[in-house]
Scaffold this motif. Structure first.
Motif, PDB file in Angstrom:
ATOM      1  N   ARG A  56      55.404  59.732  60.473  1.00 51.42           N
ATOM      2  CA  ARG A  56      54.585  59.813  61.697  1.00 51.42           C
ATOM      3  C   ARG A  56      54.134  58.434  62.149  1.00 51.42           C
ATOM      4  O   ARG A  56      54.152  58.131  63.343  1.00 51.42           O
ATOM      5  CB  ARG A  56      53.372  60.714  61.461  1.00 51.42           C
ATOM      6  N   THR A  57      53.747  57.601  61.197  1.00 48.69           N
ATOM      7  CA  THR A  57      53.300  56.256  61.542  1.00 48.69           C
ATOM      8  C   THR A  57      54.442  55.464  62.171  1.00 48.69           C
ATOM      9  O   THR A  57      54.259  54.805  63.199  1.00 48.69           O
ATOM     10  CB  THR A  57      52.759  55.521  60.297  1.00 48.69           C
ATOM     11  N   ALA A  58      55.623  55.524  61.564  1.00 45.33           N
ATOM     12  CA  ALA A  58      56.772  54.787  62.097  1.00 45.33           C
ATOM     13  C   ALA A  58      57.159  55.302  63.487  1.00 45.33           C
ATOM     14  O   ALA A  58      57.538  54.510  64.365  1.00 45.33           O
ATOM     15  CB  ALA A  58      57.953  54.909  61.142  1.00 45.33           C
ATOM     16  N   ARG A  59      57.051  56.605  63.695  1.00 44.69           N
ATOM     17  CA  ARG A  59      57.451  57.175  64.981  1.00 44.69           C
ATOM     18  C   ARG A  59      56.456  56.869  66.092  1.00 44.69           C
ATOM     19  O   ARG A  59      56.841  56.469  67.191  1.00 44.69           O
ATOM     20  CB  ARG A  59      57.613  58.683  64.846  1.00 44.69           C
ATOM     21  N   TYR A  60      55.169  57.089  65.806  1.00 41.73           N
ATOM     22  CA  TYR A  60      54.168  56.975  66.859  1.00 41.73           C
ATOM     23  C   TYR A  60      53.497  55.612  66.939  1.00 41.73           C
ATOM     24  O   TYR A  60      52.851  55.301  67.934  1.00 41.73           O
ATOM     25  CB  TYR A  60      53.113  58.076  66.697  1.00 41.73           C
ATOM     26  N   HIS A  61      53.636  54.803  65.908  1.00 36.47           N
ATOM     27  CA  HIS A  61      53.040  53.468  65.892  1.00 36.47           C
ATOM     28  C   HIS A  61      54.047  52.485  65.287  1.00 36.47           C
ATOM     29  O   HIS A  61      53.826  51.945  64.204  1.00 36.47           O
ATOM     30  CB  HIS A  61      51.743  53.457  65.080  1.00 36.47           C
ATOM     31  N   PRO A  62      55.180  52.269  65.976  1.00 42.18           N
ATOM     32  CA  PRO A  62      56.241  51.443  65.394  1.00 42.18           C
ATOM     33  C   PRO A  62      55.811  50.009  65.077  1.00 42.18           C
ATOM     34  O   PRO A  62      56.441  49.347  64.254  1.00 42.18           O
ATOM     35  CB  PRO A  62      57.347  51.480  66.448  1.00 42.18           C
TER      36      PRO A  62
ATOM     37  N   ALA B  68      52.999  49.252  63.635  1.00 41.49           N
ATOM     38  CA  ALA B  68      52.082  49.289  62.480  1.00 41.49           C
ATOM     39  C   ALA B  68      52.768  48.744  61.222  1.00 41.49           C
ATOM     40  O   ALA B  68      53.977  48.894  61.024  1.00 41.49           O
ATOM     41  CB  ALA B  68      51.617  50.715  62.239  1.00 41.49           C
ATOM     42  N   ASP B  69      51.972  48.118  60.392  1.00 43.98           N
ATOM     43  CA  ASP B  69      52.462  47.622  59.097  1.00 43.98           C
ATOM     44  C   ASP B  69      52.500  48.803  58.131  1.00 43.98           C
ATOM     45  O   ASP B  69      51.471  49.384  57.803  1.00 43.98           O
ATOM     46  CB  ASP B  69      51.530  46.532  58.574  1.00 43.98           C
ATOM     47  N   THR B  70      53.684  49.162  57.681  1.00 43.54           N
ATOM     48  CA  THR B  70      53.849  50.303  56.788  1.00 43.54           C
ATOM     49  C   THR B  70      54.137  49.873  55.351  1.00 43.54           C
ATOM     50  O   THR B  70      54.557  50.698  54.530  1.00 43.54           O
ATOM     51  CB  THR B  70      54.981  51.215  57.291  1.00 43.54           C
ATOM     52  N   THR B  71      53.894  48.608  55.048  1.00 47.10           N
ATOM     53  CA  THR B  71      54.189  48.087  53.714  1.00 47.10           C
ATOM     54  C   THR B  71      53.489  48.886  52.620  1.00 47.10           C
ATOM     55  O   THR B  71      54.122  49.272  51.622  1.00 47.10           O
ATOM     56  CB  THR B  71      53.783  46.602  53.613  1.00 47.10           C
ATOM     57  N   ASP B  72      52.201  49.154  52.789  1.00 46.97           N
ATOM     58  CA  ASP B  72      51.454  49.895  51.770  1.00 46.97           C
ATOM     59  C   ASP B  72      51.969  51.328  51.625  1.00 46.97           C
ATOM     60  O   ASP B  72      52.088  51.831  50.503  1.00 46.97           O
ATOM     61  CB  ASP B  72      49.958  49.907  52.078  1.00 46.97           C
ATOM     62  N   LEU B  73      52.286  51.972  52.738  1.00 48.10           N
ATOM     63  CA  LEU B  73      52.812  53.335  52.675  1.00 48.10           C
ATOM     64  C   LEU B  73      54.161  53.360  51.963  1.00 48.10           C
ATOM     65  O   LEU B  73      54.427  54.242  51.141  1.00 48.10           O
ATOM     66  CB  LEU B  73      52.967  53.928  54.081  1.00 48.10           C
ATOM     67  N   ARG B  74      55.019  52.395  52.254  1.00 46.26           N
ATOM     68  CA  ARG B  74      56.335  52.331  51.602  1.00 46.26           C
ATOM     69  C   ARG B  74      56.183  52.090  50.100  1.00 46.26           C
ATOM     70  O   ARG B  74      56.893  52.679  49.289  1.00 46.26           O
ATOM     71  CB  ARG B  74      57.202  51.264  52.257  1.00 46.26           C
ATOM     72  N   ARG B  75      55.250  51.220  49.744  1.00 43.70           N
ATOM     73  CA  ARG B  75      54.987  50.949  48.325  1.00 43.70           C
ATOM     74  C   ARG B  75      54.458  52.201  47.633  1.00 43.70           C
ATOM     75  O   ARG B  75      54.895  52.547  46.532  1.00 43.70           O
ATOM     76  CB  ARG B  75      53.994  49.799  48.185  1.00 43.70           C
ATOM     77  N   ASP B  76      53.510  52.883  48.274  1.00 43.72           N
ATOM     78  CA  ASP B  76      52.947  54.108  47.701  1.00 43.72           C
ATOM     79  C   ASP B  76      54.016  55.186  47.541  1.00 43.72           C
ATOM     80  O   ASP B  76      54.050  55.893  46.531  1.00 43.72           O
ATOM     81  CB  ASP B  76      51.808  54.644  48.579  1.00 43.72           C
TER      82      ASP B  76
END
Length: 77
Positions: A22-28, A30-38
């Motif tokens: 959802r973050t990647a789709r609606y907020h491209p 946004a830094d998703t580093t922490d989500l990817r790590r988690d």
């Protein structure tokens, strides 16, 4: 096969993956580093738990070797 299908991933992994998607789709932007790590950590946990559930008990030496891999962050210990 009757019954509820099972996922190889835990509820936690699926939740993180959904949040990441959802973050990647609606907020491209946004830094998703922490989500990817988690997500990576959660999927590793899922895999380890699944393997341990079907394996015979590990020896102390085997547990130490595996622990060393985790402490090294995946690098050769």
């Amino acid at each position: 096969m009757a019954g509820k299908p099972t996922s190889v991933y835990s509820r936690r992994s699926r939740s993180i993956a959904g949040t990441l998607g959802r973050t990647a789709r609606y907020h491209p932007e946004a830094d998703t580093t922490d989500l990817r790590r988690d997500l990576a950590a959660s999927r590793i946990e899922d895999h380890i738990a699944a393997q341990l559930a079907k394996a015979p008990p590990l020896t102390a030496e085997q547990r130490e070797r595996i622990t060393g891999l985790l402490r090294a962050g995946g690098a050769s210990a």
